[in-house]
Motif scaffolding. Structure first.
Motif, PDB file in Angstrom:
ATOM      1  N   CYS A 287       0.830  -1.203   0.000  1.00 41.93           N
ATOM      2  CA  CYS A 287       0.000   0.000   0.000  1.00 41.93           C
ATOM      3  C   CYS A 287       0.868   1.259   0.000  1.00 41.93           C
ATOM      4  CB  CYS A 287      -0.918  -0.010   1.215  1.00 41.93           C
ATOM      5  SG  CYS A 287      -0.056   0.120   2.790  1.00 41.93           S
ATOM      6  N   LEU A 288       0.232   2.403  -0.113  1.00 38.93           N
ATOM      7  CA  LEU A 288       0.918   3.693  -0.173  1.00 38.93           C
ATOM      8  C   LEU A 288       1.747   3.974   1.078  1.00 38.93           C
ATOM      9  CD1 LEU A 288       1.375   6.405  -1.646  1.00 38.93           C
ATOM     10  CD2 LEU A 288      -0.735   7.217  -0.577  1.00 38.93           C
ATOM     11  N   CYS A 289       1.205   3.697   2.260  1.00 40.72           N
ATOM     12  CA  CYS A 289       1.931   4.015   3.495  1.00 40.72           C
ATOM     13  C   CYS A 289       2.950   2.947   3.876  1.00 40.72           C
ATOM     14  CB  CYS A 289       0.962   4.269   4.648  1.00 40.72           C
ATOM     15  SG  CYS A 289       0.099   2.803   5.273  1.00 40.72           S
ATOM     16  N   GLY A 290       2.909   1.787   3.233  1.00 43.91           N
ATOM     17  CA  GLY A 290       3.888   0.732   3.479  1.00 43.91           C
ATOM     18  C   GLY A 290       3.531  -0.227   4.599  1.00 43.91           C
ATOM     19  N   LYS A 291       2.404  -0.041   5.262  1.00 42.40           N
ATOM     20  CA  LYS A 291       2.041  -0.941   6.362  1.00 42.40           C
ATOM     21  C   LYS A 291       1.630  -2.318   5.861  1.00 42.40           C
ATOM     22  CE  LYS A 291       1.177   2.477   9.817  1.00 42.40           C
ATOM     23  NZ  LYS A 291       0.277   3.090  10.761  1.00 42.40           N
ATOM     24  N   ILE A 292       1.060  -2.384   4.663  1.00 40.32           N
ATOM     25  CA  ILE A 292       0.707  -3.671   4.068  1.00 40.32           C
ATOM     26  C   ILE A 292       1.737  -3.989   2.995  1.00 40.32           C
ATOM     27  CG2 ILE A 292      -0.980  -4.934   2.666  1.00 40.32           C
ATOM     28  CD1 ILE A 292      -3.179  -3.373   4.087  1.00 40.32           C
ATOM     29  N   ARG A 293       2.359  -5.161   3.125  1.00 35.04           N
ATOM     30  CA  ARG A 293       3.315  -5.663   2.137  1.00 35.04           C
ATOM     31  C   ARG A 293       2.927  -7.095   1.818  1.00 35.04           C
ATOM     32  NH1 ARG A 293       5.677  -2.838  -1.044  1.00 35.04           N
ATOM     33  NH2 ARG A 293       7.258  -4.440  -1.328  1.00 35.04           N
ATOM     34  N   TYR A 294       3.029  -7.462   0.546  1.00 37.13           N
ATOM     35  CA  TYR A 294       2.664  -8.813   0.136  1.00 37.13           C
ATOM     36  C   TYR A 294       3.613  -9.319  -0.937  1.00 37.13           C
ATOM     37  CZ  TYR A 294       0.505  -6.589  -3.924  1.00 37.13           C
ATOM     38  OH  TYR A 294       0.291  -5.844  -5.065  1.00 37.13           O
ATOM     39  N   THR A 295       3.582 -10.629  -1.140  1.00 32.62           N
ATOM     40  CA  THR A 295       4.353 -11.285  -2.191  1.00 32.62           C
ATOM     41  C   THR A 295       3.412 -12.184  -2.980  1.00 32.62           C
ATOM     42  OG1 THR A 295       6.357 -11.288  -0.852  1.00 32.62           O
ATOM     43  CG2 THR A 295       6.310 -12.833  -2.682  1.00 32.62           C
ATOM     44  N   VAL A 296       3.554 -12.163  -4.299  1.00 29.31           N
ATOM     45  CA  VAL A 296       2.824 -13.074  -5.181  1.00 29.31           C
ATOM     46  C   VAL A 296       3.849 -14.084  -5.670  1.00 29.31           C
ATOM     47  CG1 VAL A 296       1.421 -13.318  -7.262  1.00 29.31           C
ATOM     48  CG2 VAL A 296       1.264 -11.225  -5.902  1.00 29.31           C
ATOM     49  N   SER A 297       3.580 -15.368  -5.484  1.00 30.88           N
ATOM     50  CA  SER A 297       4.555 -16.417  -5.774  1.00 30.88           C
ATOM     51  C   SER A 297       4.492 -16.949  -7.194  1.00 30.88           C
ATOM     52  CB  SER A 297       4.376 -17.573  -4.781  1.00 30.88           C
ATOM     53  OG  SER A 297       3.099 -18.158  -4.953  1.00 30.88           O
ATOM     54  N   GLN A 298       3.803 -16.278  -8.072  1.00 31.10           N
ATOM     55  CA  GLN A 298       3.744 -16.717  -9.476  1.00 31.10           C
ATOM     56  C   GLN A 298       3.841 -15.500 -10.382  1.00 31.10           C
ATOM     57  OE1 GLN A 298      -0.249 -18.498  -9.576  1.00 31.10           O
ATOM     58  NE2 GLN A 298      -0.821 -16.914 -11.037  1.00 31.10           N
ATOM     59  N   PRO A 299       4.259 -15.705 -11.618  1.00 31.35           N
ATOM     60  CA  PRO A 299       4.350 -14.561 -12.536  1.00 31.35           C
ATOM     61  C   PRO A 299       2.973 -13.988 -12.857  1.00 31.35           C
ATOM     62  CG  PRO A 299       5.279 -16.573 -13.531  1.00 31.35           C
ATOM     63  CD  PRO A 299       4.683 -16.950 -12.209  1.00 31.35           C
ATOM     64  N   LEU A 300       2.934 -12.693 -13.067  1.00 33.32           N
ATOM     65  CA  LEU A 300       1.714 -12.007 -13.500  1.00 33.32           C
ATOM     66  C   LEU A 300       2.040 -11.299 -14.803  1.00 33.32           C
ATOM     67  CD1 LEU A 300       0.598 -10.331 -10.151  1.00 33.32           C
ATOM     68  CD2 LEU A 300      -0.315 -12.403 -11.174  1.00 33.32           C
ATOM     69  N   GLN A 301       1.137 -11.396 -15.781  1.00 34.65           N
ATOM     70  CA  GLN A 301       1.387 -10.743 -17.058  1.00 34.65           C
ATOM     71  C   GLN A 301       0.193  -9.953 -17.567  1.00 34.65           C
ATOM     72  OE1 GLN A 301       2.582 -14.158 -19.380  1.00 34.65           O
ATOM     73  NE2 GLN A 301       4.730 -13.686 -19.049  1.00 34.65           N
ATOM     74  N   ASN A 302      -1.015 -10.431 -17.311  1.00 33.88           N
ATOM     75  CA  ASN A 302      -2.204  -9.846 -17.922  1.00 33.88           C
ATOM     76  C   ASN A 302      -2.957  -8.924 -16.974  1.00 33.88           C
ATOM     77  OD1 ASN A 302      -1.656 -11.349 -20.223  1.00 33.88           O
ATOM     78  ND2 ASN A 302      -2.871 -13.070 -19.518  1.00 33.88           N
ATOM     79  N   ILE A 303      -3.326  -7.759 -17.507  1.00 31.75           N
ATOM     80  CA  ILE A 303      -4.103  -6.779 -16.757  1.00 31.75           C
ATOM     81  C   ILE A 303      -5.488  -6.670 -17.390  1.00 31.75           C
ATOM     82  CG2 ILE A 303      -4.319  -4.346 -16.102  1.00 31.75           C
ATOM     83  CD1 ILE A 303      -1.243  -4.171 -16.297  1.00 31.75           C
TER      84      ILE A 303
END
Length: 140
Positions: A9-25
């Protein structure tokens, strides 16, 4: 992009990791996504919930009745308000990650626009991109 992608998030309190590649929006132009994002559309990547892990923070939840009539759970930072992801009640094992929260999305490409019937007239859309006036079609 590498197989592991980080975001937060903008303030940095929420951080996450996605364990697979992402390509499509996929850009959603429904009126609810416009209001939730404060923009002309919400730009999203669909990913299995099991591929996302939170390193810090816990998103708050707002339950919405989406323009489709379905229940949509919207998760956001309770401190800075950044939308993180949404989750359709009918498909709890998948999430719709807000790609603006990714640290690096350089290798991603917009492939589809949905709910274009309610798109803002000033929101540009590439006519070569797949567009749907309502929700995306269900795969047969």
């Amino acid at each position: 992009m590498s197989d592991s992608i980080t975001g937060g998030c903008l303030c940095g309190k929420i951080r996450y990791t996605v364990s697979q590649p992402l390509q499509n929006i996929i850009a959603c132009h429904c009126t609810h996504c416009q209001k939730a994002s404060g923009a002309g559309a919400s730009h999203n990547a669909v990913v299995p919930l099991s591929a996302v892990s939170f390193a810090s923070g816990a998103p708050k939840l707002y339950e919405d009745i989406a323009q489709s009539g379905n229940i949509l759970k919207r998760f956001f930072c309770g401190d800075c308000g950044s939308p993180i992801y949404s989750q359709r009640e009918k498909v709890p094992d998948m999430i719709v990650l807000k790609v603006g929260t990714l640290d690096d999305s350089a290798d991603m490409k917009l492939i589809m626009n949905i709910w274009t019937g309610s798109a803002r007239p000033w929101m540009p859309m590439d006519p070569a991109t797949e567009c749907h006036p309502g929700n995306r079609p269900v795969k047969a």
